[in-house]
Write an enzyme that holds these catalytic residues in place. Structure first.
Site, PDB file in Angstrom:
ATOM      1  N   SER A 131       0.819  -1.220   0.000  1.00 50.27           N
ATOM      2  CA  SER A 131       0.000   0.000   0.000  1.00 50.27           C
ATOM      3  C   SER A 131       0.852   1.269   0.000  1.00 50.27           C
ATOM      4  O   SER A 131       1.938   1.308   0.589  1.00 50.27           O
ATOM      5  CB  SER A 131      -0.905   0.027   1.232  1.00 50.27           C
ATOM      6  OG  SER A 131      -1.727  -1.103   1.241  1.00 50.27           O
ATOM      7  N   GLU A 132       0.318   2.280  -0.658  1.00 49.58           N
ATOM      8  CA  GLU A 132       0.955   3.604  -0.709  1.00 49.58           C
ATOM      9  C   GLU A 132      -0.115   4.653  -0.428  1.00 49.58           C
ATOM     10  O   GLU A 132      -1.313   4.356  -0.541  1.00 49.58           O
ATOM     11  CB  GLU A 132       1.569   3.838  -2.087  1.00 49.58           C
ATOM     12  CG  GLU A 132       2.683   2.853  -2.384  1.00 49.58           C
ATOM     13  CD  GLU A 132       3.344   3.100  -3.742  1.00 49.58           C
ATOM     14  OE1 GLU A 132       2.973   4.081  -4.416  1.00 49.58           O
ATOM     15  OE2 GLU A 132       4.218   2.303  -4.091  1.00 49.58           O
ATOM     16  N   GLY A 136      -4.251   2.346  -2.351  1.00 48.71           N
ATOM     17  CA  GLY A 136      -4.740   1.406  -1.337  1.00 48.71           C
ATOM     18  C   GLY A 136      -5.499   0.313  -2.052  1.00 48.71           C
ATOM     19  O   GLY A 136      -4.914  -0.673  -2.513  1.00 48.71           O
ATOM     20  N   TRP A 163       1.114   2.278   5.844  1.00 49.72           N
ATOM     21  CA  TRP A 163       0.314   1.298   6.591  1.00 49.72           C
ATOM     22  C   TRP A 163       0.950  -0.084   6.615  1.00 49.72           C
ATOM     23  O   TRP A 163       0.237  -1.085   6.628  1.00 49.72           O
ATOM     24  CB  TRP A 163      -1.102   1.175   5.999  1.00 49.72           C
ATOM     25  CG  TRP A 163      -1.855   2.428   5.953  1.00 49.72           C
ATOM     26  CD1 TRP A 163      -2.038   3.303   6.976  1.00 49.72           C
ATOM     27  CD2 TRP A 163      -2.548   2.974   4.832  1.00 49.72           C
ATOM     28  NE1 TRP A 163      -2.807   4.351   6.554  1.00 49.72           N
ATOM     29  CE2 TRP A 163      -3.135   4.172   5.239  1.00 49.72           C
ATOM     30  CE3 TRP A 163      -2.733   2.549   3.509  1.00 49.72           C
ATOM     31  CZ2 TRP A 163      -3.881   4.971   4.402  1.00 49.72           C
ATOM     32  CZ3 TRP A 163      -3.476   3.329   2.665  1.00 49.72           C
ATOM     33  CH2 TRP A 163      -4.044   4.532   3.102  1.00 49.72           C
ATOM     34  N   ARG A 292     -25.647 -10.401  34.976  1.00 50.48           N
ATOM     35  CA  ARG A 292     -26.087  -9.030  35.256  1.00 50.48           C
ATOM     36  C   ARG A 292     -27.602  -9.021  35.497  1.00 50.48           C
ATOM     37  O   ARG A 292     -28.374  -9.509  34.671  1.00 50.48           O
ATOM     38  CB  ARG A 292     -25.756  -8.140  34.050  1.00 50.48           C
ATOM     39  CG  ARG A 292     -26.391  -6.764  34.073  1.00 50.48           C
ATOM     40  CD  ARG A 292     -25.722  -5.858  35.082  1.00 50.48           C
ATOM     41  NE  ARG A 292     -26.223  -4.484  34.978  1.00 50.48           N
ATOM     42  CZ  ARG A 292     -25.948  -3.546  35.860  1.00 50.48           C
ATOM     43  NH1 ARG A 292     -25.177  -3.812  36.915  1.00 50.48           N
ATOM     44  NH2 ARG A 292     -26.420  -2.323  35.703  1.00 50.48           N
ATOM     45  N   LEU A 363     -23.320  -5.181  27.377  1.00 50.95           N
ATOM     46  CA  LEU A 363     -22.616  -4.825  28.617  1.00 50.95           C
ATOM     47  C   LEU A 363     -22.978  -3.414  29.108  1.00 50.95           C
ATOM     48  O   LEU A 363     -22.493  -2.985  30.171  1.00 50.95           O
ATOM     49  CB  LEU A 363     -21.094  -4.932  28.427  1.00 50.95           C
ATOM     50  CG  LEU A 363     -20.487  -6.286  28.839  1.00 50.95           C
ATOM     51  CD1 LEU A 363     -20.854  -7.387  27.859  1.00 50.95           C
ATOM     52  CD2 LEU A 363     -18.984  -6.198  28.985  1.00 50.95           C
ATOM     53  N   GLU A 388      -6.520  -5.953   3.995  1.00 50.42           N
ATOM     54  CA  GLU A 388      -6.587  -7.173   3.162  1.00 50.42           C
ATOM     55  C   GLU A 388      -7.765  -7.093   2.187  1.00 50.42           C
ATOM     56  O   GLU A 388      -8.397  -8.097   1.895  1.00 50.42           O
ATOM     57  CB  GLU A 388      -6.707  -8.419   4.043  1.00 50.42           C
ATOM     58  CG  GLU A 388      -5.489  -8.692   4.880  1.00 50.42           C
ATOM     59  CD  GLU A 388      -4.327  -9.227   4.065  1.00 50.42           C
ATOM     60  OE1 GLU A 388      -4.542 -10.134   3.256  1.00 50.42           O
ATOM     61  OE2 GLU A 388      -3.212  -8.691   4.226  1.00 50.42           O
ATOM     62  N   GLY A 389      -8.040  -5.889   1.721  1.00 52.17           N
ATOM     63  CA  GLY A 389      -9.178  -5.667   0.822  1.00 52.17           C
ATOM     64  C   GLY A 389     -10.385  -5.246   1.629  1.00 52.17           C
ATOM     65  O   GLY A 389     -10.851  -5.980   2.512  1.00 52.17           O
TER      66      GLY A 389
HETATM   67  C1  LIG Z   1      -3.791  -1.308  10.529  1.00 53.21           C
HETATM   68  C2  LIG Z   1      -3.495  -1.485   9.081  1.00 53.21           C
HETATM   69  C3  LIG Z   1      -2.557  -2.437   8.683  1.00 53.21           C
HETATM   70  C4  LIG Z   1      -2.253  -2.583   7.328  1.00 53.21           C
HETATM   71  N1  LIG Z   1      -1.250  -3.469   6.949  1.00 53.21           N
HETATM   72  C5  LIG Z   1      -0.831  -3.454   5.669  1.00 53.21           C
HETATM   73  C6  LIG Z   1       0.326  -4.187   5.290  1.00 53.21           C
HETATM   74  O1  LIG Z   1       0.951  -4.876   6.102  1.00 53.21           O
HETATM   75  N2  LIG Z   1       0.775  -4.091   4.016  1.00 53.21           N
HETATM   76  C7  LIG Z   1       0.133  -3.324   3.076  1.00 53.21           C
HETATM   77  O2  LIG Z   1       0.572  -3.282   1.936  1.00 53.21           O
HETATM   78  N3  LIG Z   1      -1.005  -2.630   3.403  1.00 53.21           N
HETATM   79  C8  LIG Z   1      -1.478  -2.654   4.670  1.00 53.21           C
HETATM   80  N4  LIG Z   1      -2.580  -1.925   5.028  1.00 53.21           N
HETATM   81  C9  LIG Z   1      -3.283  -1.130   4.006  1.00 53.21           C
HETATM   82  C10 LIG Z   1      -4.668  -1.651   3.692  1.00 53.21           C
HETATM   83  O3  LIG Z   1      -4.599  -2.832   2.947  1.00 53.21           O
HETATM   84  C11 LIG Z   1      -5.430  -0.530   2.972  1.00 53.21           C
HETATM   85  O4  LIG Z   1      -5.754   0.429   3.954  1.00 53.21           O
HETATM   86  C12 LIG Z   1      -6.676  -1.023   2.282  1.00 53.21           C
HETATM   87  O5  LIG Z   1      -6.338  -1.790   1.163  1.00 53.21           O
HETATM   88  C13 LIG Z   1      -7.608   0.119   1.817  1.00 53.21           C
HETATM   89  O6  LIG Z   1      -6.906   1.089   1.128  1.00 53.21           O
HETATM   90  P1  LIG Z   1      -7.117   2.638   1.519  1.00 53.21           P
HETATM   91  O7  LIG Z   1      -6.927   2.732   2.974  1.00 53.21           O
HETATM   92  O8  LIG Z   1      -6.228   3.453   0.649  1.00 53.21           O
HETATM   93  O9  LIG Z   1      -8.609   2.962   1.191  1.00 53.21           O
HETATM   94  P2  LIG Z   1      -9.201   3.464  -0.210  1.00 53.21           P
HETATM   95  O10 LIG Z   1      -8.786   2.516  -1.278  1.00 53.21           O
HETATM   96  O11 LIG Z   1      -8.873   4.897  -0.399  1.00 53.21           O
HETATM   97  O12 LIG Z   1     -10.751   3.289   0.039  1.00 53.21           O
HETATM   98  C14 LIG Z   1     -11.526   4.253   0.750  1.00 53.21           C
HETATM   99  C15 LIG Z   1     -12.977   3.808   0.698  1.00 53.21           C
HETATM  100  O13 LIG Z   1     -13.426   3.766  -0.677  1.00 53.21           O
HETATM  101  C16 LIG Z   1     -13.914   2.481  -0.988  1.00 53.21           C
HETATM  102  N5  LIG Z   1     -13.587   2.142  -2.381  1.00 53.21           N
HETATM  103  C17 LIG Z   1     -12.398   2.309  -3.029  1.00 53.21           C
HETATM  104  N6  LIG Z   1     -12.493   1.857  -4.283  1.00 53.21           N
HETATM  105  C18 LIG Z   1     -13.745   1.383  -4.448  1.00 53.21           C
HETATM  106  C19 LIG Z   1     -14.452   0.777  -5.528  1.00 53.21           C
HETATM  107  N7  LIG Z   1     -13.877   0.543  -6.707  1.00 53.21           N
HETATM  108  N8  LIG Z   1     -15.747   0.431  -5.340  1.00 53.21           N
HETATM  109  C20 LIG Z   1     -16.346   0.644  -4.147  1.00 53.21           C
HETATM  110  N9  LIG Z   1     -15.740   1.193  -3.091  1.00 53.21           N
HETATM  111  C21 LIG Z   1     -14.447   1.563  -3.229  1.00 53.21           C
HETATM  112  C22 LIG Z   1     -13.197   1.536  -0.025  1.00 53.21           C
HETATM  113  O14 LIG Z   1     -13.905   0.318   0.131  1.00 53.21           O
HETATM  114  C23 LIG Z   1     -13.171   2.381   1.241  1.00 53.21           C
HETATM  115  O15 LIG Z   1     -14.386   2.276   1.917  1.00 53.21           O
HETATM  116  C24 LIG Z   1      -2.924  -1.796   6.377  1.00 53.21           C
HETATM  117  C25 LIG Z   1      -3.884  -0.850   6.778  1.00 53.21           C
HETATM  118  C26 LIG Z   1      -4.148  -0.676   8.122  1.00 53.21           C
HETATM  119  C27 LIG Z   1      -5.123   0.390   8.513  1.00 53.21           C
END
Ligand SMILES: Cc1cc2nc3c(=O)[nH]c(=O)nc-3n(C[C@H](O)[C@H](O)[C@H](O)COP(=O)(O)OP(=O)(O)OC[C@H]3O[C@@H](n4cnc5c(N)ncnc54)[C@H](O)[C@@H]3O)c2cc1C
Length: 408
Positions: A131-132, A136, A163, A292, A363, A388-389
């Site tokens: 991720s970048e 995402g 992330w 409770r 609770l 993870e998606g």
């Molecule tokens: C605690 C944590 C641990 C993580 N660990 C890792 C890791 O180890 N390695 C790594 O590479 N990444 C990691 N991630 C990244 C994570 O996989 C991403 O946050 C995730 O894939 C979502 O990307 P985004 O946050 O950019 O959201 P975005 O892609 O910007 O999405 C924002 C919203 O828009 C929705 N959306 C986007 N596109 C569409 C579409 N085409 N149709 C419908 N809805 C859409 C999404 O469902 C979401 O609700 C981690 C994230 C967190 C918070």
């Protein structure tokens, strides 16, 4: 290897479940609140897991190849029943290990996976960095570049990852980068960045809503040079793949299909983590509702409360069935024609959010305080519809699989 799908995991797997449950109950659960507050990697607990053989590639390989097909989800459910933040600290390394196992040569697997885990006396963790900030869900948008320096047989990596679980504190980082931006995801390749490589540094460490014992941070790659041997799968295979992609040979054997199959196979494990959280919250709520008293009787005497618990248990069991089916399919190389792996992660993630919210409600005021663990479980569950998606992306994958249409 192929086994019939069964709801009986067998005596060996039940023994592993009981052993892990003991570790989760005796070691993880009592430490959960402390590490959540500290927001730090629980190294002593990872070390204890390593000493017992729970933190090692061998352990996960054994679970994966268990003939029942459900070894991994059973292990995940128990560890995350203990606590999700500590659970992720223990299993986060497997994200990077799976990337090497799925894409690496035998030599790369032999070289890097042991370094990811370290030894029980000197435990290490690994990070998978895809991720970048602007990539995402849209993995194709990633900007990190890998450029080949032929004279030195080295790859030069530049970019910022975000992330990343264990990012910056890992011994080994696996980095996904673009070698040909014009090809989108088919121009991506994965690289191992060995321990201590100059140019790799940790950026911001995130303060999070949940799974706070798990370290999440940016990883900055500034002119990082890695030997040619760090390209997972090797240069020849990459060149062949890029040539096929450039010729437009999109489907058979292409990266997109292979990557999708890997995701389908790994998603049930993430779903099982969510089930562990849900089951933990459900058990606390059931116990609380029995003891409770309000209006002179246990609150569970009210159908309104009892039915909530009935729904919670039903959803947990339904989620587990989806997870076990998908996990069995992965181990037995069954095609995921309806994206059954994504289905399992979607349903389990949403179930964890539903169940932990209901548990907090049952609770009452106590559920809202840090005196009881459901408040933490509720915070922890939220990530299961994001990483993870996201749930929306799982629905997209399922919708495309069942319709054959390029749904957007
Ligand atoms: C605690 C944590 C641990 C993580 N660990 C890792 C890791 O180890 N390695 C790594 O590479 N990444 C990691 N991630 C990244 C994570 O996989 C991403 O946050 C995730 O894939 C979502 O990307 P985004 O946050 O950019 O959201 P975005 O892609 O910007 O999405 C924002 C919203 O828009 C929705 N959306 C986007 N596109 C569409 C579409 N085409 N149709 C419908 N809805 C859409 C999404 O469902 C979401 O609700 C981690 C994230 C967190 C918070």
């Amino acid at each position: 290897m192929s086994s019939t799908f069964s709801l009986d995991p067998g005596a060996d797997q039940l023994a592993v479940r009981d052993w892990l449950h003991g570790f989760a109950a005796d070691v993880i659960r009592p430490a959960a609140a402390e590490w959540d507050e500290r927001e730090e990697t629980p190294w002593p607990i990872i070390q204890e897991a390593a000493k017992l053989g729970i933190y090692s590639l061998d352990f996960y390989a054994q679970q994966y190849f268990d003939p029942s097909g459900v070894g991994i989800p059973i292990a995940m459910e128990e560890l995350f029943w203990g606590d999700a933040g500590i659970g992720l600290s223990i299993v986060g390394t497997t994200l990077a290990a799976v990337a090497v196992l799925a894409n690496g040569t035998d030599e790369q697997i032999g070289t890097w996976t042991p370094q990811m885990f370290g030894t029980p006396d000197d435990v290490k963790v690994a990070a998978f960095c895809s991720s970048e900030p602007d990539a995402g869900s849209d993995v194709g948008a990633l900007r990190t570049r890998a450029v080949y320096d032929e004279a030195k047989d080295e790859w030069v990596l530049n970019g910022t990852k975000t992330w990343a679980t264990n990012g910056g504190i890992a011994a080994v980082h696996v980095v996904v980068a673009s070698v040909d931006p014009e090809l989108g995801t088919r121009g991506h390749a994965s690289f191992v960045v060995p321990p201590g490589t100059p140019g790799l540094s940790q950026g911001q460490k995130f303060k999070k809503h949940g799974i706070r014992a798990s370290h999440t941070a940016e990883v900055v790659l500034d002119g990082v040079r890695v030997p040619g041997s760090c390209l997972l799968g090797g240069k020849e295979k990459l060149d062949e793949r890029l040539a096929r992609a450039r010729e437009g040979a999109k489907r058979a054997g292409g990266k997109s299909n292979a990557a999708m199959a890997t995701f389908e196979a790994s998603r049930p494990a993430v779903g099982a983590q969510a089930i562990g959280i849900a089951r933990a919250a459900y058990e606390v709520a059931l116990d609380y509702a029995r003891t409770r008293e309000q209006f002179g009787r246990p609150i569970i005497d009210n159908q309104g409360v009892a039915f909530q618990l009935a729904d919670m248990k039903t959803r947990i069991d339904a989620a587990r069935l989806l997870v076990w089916r998908a996990s069995w399919m992965a181990v037995n190389n069954q095609p995921f024609t309806s994206a059954e792996g994504s289905m399992s992660k979607l349903y389990a993630g949403e179930t964890a959010k539903f169940v932990t919210a209901q548990a907090m409600q049952i609770l009452g005021g106590n559920g809202f305080t840090r005196e009881y663990p459901v408040e933490r479980m509720h915070r922890d569950s939220a990530i299961y519809s994001i990483f993870e998606g996201t749930s929306e992306i799982q629905r997209l994958v399922i919708a495309r699989a069942i319709s054959g249409m390029p749904i957007r």
